[in-house]
Design a protein around this motif. Structure first.
Motif, PDB file in Angstrom:
ATOM      1  N   HIS A 108      93.134  42.526 -11.679  1.00 42.16           N
ATOM      2  CA  HIS A 108      94.456  41.919 -11.584  1.00 42.16           C
ATOM      3  C   HIS A 108      95.178  41.986 -12.931  1.00 42.16           C
ATOM      4  CE1 HIS A 108      93.363  40.091  -7.687  1.00 42.16           C
ATOM      5  NE2 HIS A 108      92.201  39.793  -8.255  1.00 42.16           N
ATOM      6  N   VAL A 109      96.473  41.897 -12.895  1.00 42.56           N
ATOM      7  CA  VAL A 109      97.247  41.658 -14.115  1.00 42.56           C
ATOM      8  C   VAL A 109      96.920  40.244 -14.590  1.00 42.56           C
ATOM      9  CG1 VAL A 109      99.578  41.330 -15.053  1.00 42.56           C
ATOM     10  CG2 VAL A 109      99.096  43.250 -13.507  1.00 42.56           C
ATOM     11  N   VAL A 110      96.744  40.081 -15.894  1.00 41.12           N
ATOM     12  CA  VAL A 110      96.440  38.769 -16.464  1.00 41.12           C
ATOM     13  C   VAL A 110      97.675  38.259 -17.196  1.00 41.12           C
ATOM     14  CG1 VAL A 110      94.958  37.472 -18.033  1.00 41.12           C
ATOM     15  CG2 VAL A 110      94.012  39.399 -16.732  1.00 41.12           C
ATOM     16  N   CYS A 111      98.111  37.057 -16.833  1.00 39.02           N
ATOM     17  CA  CYS A 111      99.317  36.480 -17.427  1.00 39.02           C
ATOM     18  C   CYS A 111      99.015  35.102 -18.012  1.00 39.02           C
ATOM     19  CB  CYS A 111     100.429  36.382 -16.391  1.00 39.02           C
ATOM     20  SG  CYS A 111     101.981  35.733 -17.067  1.00 39.02           S
ATOM     21  N   PRO A 112      98.799  35.014 -19.333  1.00 41.15           N
ATOM     22  CA  PRO A 112      98.641  33.704 -19.973  1.00 41.15           C
ATOM     23  C   PRO A 112      99.990  32.991 -20.044  1.00 41.15           C
ATOM     24  CG  PRO A 112      97.853  35.512 -21.376  1.00 41.15           C
ATOM     25  CD  PRO A 112      98.660  36.114 -20.287  1.00 41.15           C
ATOM     26  N   LEU A 113      99.965  31.693 -19.820  1.00 41.71           N
ATOM     27  CA  LEU A 113     101.162  30.871 -19.920  1.00 41.71           C
ATOM     28  C   LEU A 113     100.849  29.666 -20.807  1.00 41.71           C
ATOM     29  CD1 LEU A 113     102.267  30.726 -16.153  1.00 41.71           C
ATOM     30  CD2 LEU A 113     103.264  32.176 -17.942  1.00 41.71           C
ATOM     31  N   MET A 114     101.522  29.567 -21.936  1.00 44.80           N
ATOM     32  CA  MET A 114     101.391  28.408 -22.810  1.00 44.80           C
ATOM     33  C   MET A 114     102.713  27.653 -22.788  1.00 44.80           C
ATOM     34  SD  MET A 114      99.431  30.194 -26.028  1.00 44.80           S
ATOM     35  CE  MET A 114      99.297  28.642 -26.930  1.00 44.80           C
ATOM     36  N   ASP A 115     102.640  26.365 -22.483  1.00 43.88           N
ATOM     37  CA  ASP A 115     103.862  25.573 -22.343  1.00 43.88           C
ATOM     38  C   ASP A 115     104.599  25.467 -23.674  1.00 43.88           C
ATOM     39  OD1 ASP A 115     105.828  23.914 -21.369  1.00 43.88           O
ATOM     40  OD2 ASP A 115     104.595  22.087 -21.492  1.00 43.88           O
ATOM     41  N   ALA A 116     105.863  25.895 -23.700  1.00 45.40           N
ATOM     42  CA  ALA A 116     106.701  25.786 -24.891  1.00 45.40           C
ATOM     43  C   ALA A 116     107.862  24.819 -24.664  1.00 45.40           C
ATOM     44  CB  ALA A 116     107.231  27.160 -25.300  1.00 45.40           C
ATOM     45  N   ASN A 156     107.115  40.461 -10.976  1.00 36.76           N
ATOM     46  CA  ASN A 156     107.550  41.039  -9.696  1.00 36.76           C
ATOM     47  C   ASN A 156     107.873  42.516  -9.858  1.00 36.76           C
ATOM     48  OD1 ASN A 156     107.300  38.567  -8.406  1.00 36.76           O
ATOM     49  ND2 ASN A 156     109.449  38.011  -8.719  1.00 36.76           N
ATOM     50  N   GLU A 157     108.458  42.889 -10.992  1.00 32.34           N
ATOM     51  CA  GLU A 157     108.772  44.294 -11.255  1.00 32.34           C
ATOM     52  C   GLU A 157     107.500  45.127 -11.403  1.00 32.34           C
ATOM     53  OE1 GLU A 157     111.160  44.280 -14.745  1.00 32.34           O
ATOM     54  OE2 GLU A 157     112.911  43.382 -13.761  1.00 32.34           O
ATOM     55  N   ILE A 158     106.471  44.560 -12.042  1.00 34.37           N
ATOM     56  CA  ILE A 158     105.205  45.280 -12.202  1.00 34.37           C
ATOM     57  C   ILE A 158     104.581  45.535 -10.829  1.00 34.37           C
ATOM     58  CG2 ILE A 158     102.845  45.105 -13.107  1.00 34.37           C
ATOM     59  CD1 ILE A 158     104.070  43.551 -15.484  1.00 34.37           C
ATOM     60  N   GLY A 159     104.685  44.558  -9.946  1.00 31.85           N
ATOM     61  CA  GLY A 159     104.303  44.759  -8.549  1.00 31.85           C
ATOM     62  C   GLY A 159     102.819  44.753  -8.262  1.00 31.85           C
ATOM     63  N   ARG A 160     102.029  44.095  -9.130  1.00 29.78           N
ATOM     64  CA  ARG A 160     100.591  44.001  -8.903  1.00 29.78           C
ATOM     65  C   ARG A 160     100.171  42.547  -8.828  1.00 29.78           C
ATOM     66  NH1 ARG A 160      97.860  47.459 -13.603  1.00 29.78           N
ATOM     67  NH2 ARG A 160      96.039  46.400 -12.696  1.00 29.78           N
ATOM     68  N   SER A 161      99.017  42.290  -8.206  1.00 29.78           N
ATOM     69  CA  SER A 161      98.524  40.920  -8.128  1.00 29.78           C
ATOM     70  C   SER A 161      98.215  40.390  -9.524  1.00 29.78           C
ATOM     71  CB  SER A 161      97.276  40.855  -7.244  1.00 29.78           C
ATOM     72  OG  SER A 161      96.256  41.691  -7.765  1.00 29.78           O
ATOM     73  N   VAL A 162      98.344  39.076  -9.695  1.00 27.24           N
ATOM     74  CA  VAL A 162      98.301  38.445 -11.003  1.00 27.24           C
ATOM     75  C   VAL A 162      97.316  37.289 -11.010  1.00 27.24           C
ATOM     76  CG1 VAL A 162      99.680  37.283 -12.791  1.00 27.24           C
ATOM     77  CG2 VAL A 162     100.749  39.005 -11.317  1.00 27.24           C
ATOM     78  N   ILE A 163      96.661  37.076 -12.157  1.00 27.08           N
ATOM     79  CA  ILE A 163      95.921  35.846 -12.413  1.00 27.08           C
ATOM     80  C   ILE A 163      96.629  35.118 -13.544  1.00 27.08           C
ATOM     81  CG2 ILE A 163      93.746  34.771 -13.099  1.00 27.08           C
ATOM     82  CD1 ILE A 163      92.246  37.099 -12.010  1.00 27.08           C
ATOM     83  N   PHE A 164      96.966  33.846 -13.306  1.00 30.36           N
ATOM     84  CA  PHE A 164      97.575  33.018 -14.339  1.00 30.36           C
ATOM     85  C   PHE A 164      96.516  32.124 -14.986  1.00 30.36           C
ATOM     86  CE2 PHE A 164     101.269  33.755 -11.509  1.00 30.36           C
ATOM     87  CZ  PHE A 164     102.172  34.243 -12.440  1.00 30.36           C
ATOM     88  N   LEU A 165      96.704  31.859 -16.259  1.00 31.44           N
ATOM     89  CA  LEU A 165      95.844  30.913 -16.962  1.00 31.44           C
ATOM     90  C   LEU A 165      96.627  30.332 -18.127  1.00 31.44           C
ATOM     91  CD1 LEU A 165      93.214  32.805 -19.177  1.00 31.44           C
ATOM     92  CD2 LEU A 165      95.259  33.881 -18.248  1.00 31.44           C
ATOM     93  N   GLY A 166      96.091  29.277 -18.728  1.00 32.60           N
ATOM     94  CA  GLY A 166      96.752  28.629 -19.839  1.00 32.60           C
ATOM     95  C   GLY A 166      97.340  27.284 -19.450  1.00 32.60           C
ATOM     96  N   ASP A 167      97.652  26.465 -20.458  1.00 32.88           N
ATOM     97  CA  ASP A 167      98.125  25.113 -20.173  1.00 32.88           C
ATOM     98  C   ASP A 167      99.512  25.081 -19.555  1.00 32.88           C
ATOM     99  OD1 ASP A 167     100.118  25.160 -22.329  1.00 32.88           O
ATOM    100  OD2 ASP A 167      98.465  24.849 -23.717  1.00 32.88           O
TER     101      ASP A 167
END
Length: 234
Positions: A108-116, A156-167
């Protein structure tokens, strides 16, 4: 090769030692204490637990940002102090890359998300690709501060399944459900927050590639000015 990893870039504080692709030891905590209270005691405890001679380290890897301004300063100061005292180089590992490394090898695409805050996140997108007998991590979206709606659109443009992680994921989960149009998962406990082990492991690869700096030259990468600096107009 023996690398000490430090991460205080977010709510988690951690120390780890990786030696020749083996995680020798790791201490981590995500609790109601400041990193200034926990980091050095954890380092001392790890040193005693694995009989670590700090002089035997080849380098010190540190999460270089983005992240909490105070947290990054604590990690940076600790890494610089150790590096200068021990005459060891530092390896600067981007926090978002270290987070993504927790999910090494996923399809999967990996997408870290850190709250800013204010609907903003520190984020990036990565994918793991086969490379010879191993894998390499490819950057699809470079690390940057971004509106949560913007990263949803990029995925959405990349068009692949994603895993999210991060606070940032639990903070903006409802927005992800509304705006992400590709299938997505959320990483489980154990790999959904910063880990010093990933900083040390990725730091080992960077160090082998010659990506190290003199301790005196290291500066954390904040990505943007602190709120106090913005209010002061500096």
């Amino acid at each position: 090769m023996k690398i000490l990893g430090l991460d205080t870039s977010g709510l988690v504080a951690g120390v780890a030692v990786v030696e020749n692709d083996i995680l020798v030891g790791e201490f981590t905590t995500d609790y109601k204490k400041t990193h200034s209270q926990t980091l050095l005691p954890m380092l001392d405890g790890l040193r005693e637990m694995i009989d670590l001679d700090l002089e035997s380290l080849d380098a010190i890897a540190v999460a270089s940002g983005p992240g909490s301004f105070t947290g990054l300063r604590i990690g940076s100061a600790t890494a610089k102090g150790l590096g200068l005292a021990l005459s060891k180089p530092l390896v600067e590992v981007p926090t978002l890359a270290g987070l993504a490394w927790n999910l090494w090898g996923t399809s999967h695409v990996v997408c870290p998300l850190m709250d800013a805050r204010r609907n903003q996140v520190y984020t990036a997108a990565y994918a793991f690709q086969s490379a010879g007998e191993g894998m390499r991590m490819e950057t699809l979206v470079p690390g940057q501060p971004m509106d949560i709606a913007c990263i949803c659109g990029r995925l959405n443009e990349i068009g692949r399944s994603v895993i999210f992680l991060g606070d940032g994921e639990p903070v903006y989960h409802s927005i992800l459900e509304e705006q992400v149009q590709v299938p997505f998962l959320v990483a489980p406990a154990g790999c959904n927050r910063q880990r010093a082990a990933s900083i040390a492991a990725l730091g080992s690869l960077y160090f082998a590639e010659g990506k190290a700096v003199d301790a005196a030259m290291h500066q954390p990468e904040y990505f943007r000015k602190s709120q106090a600096e913005q209010n002061a107009g500096t």
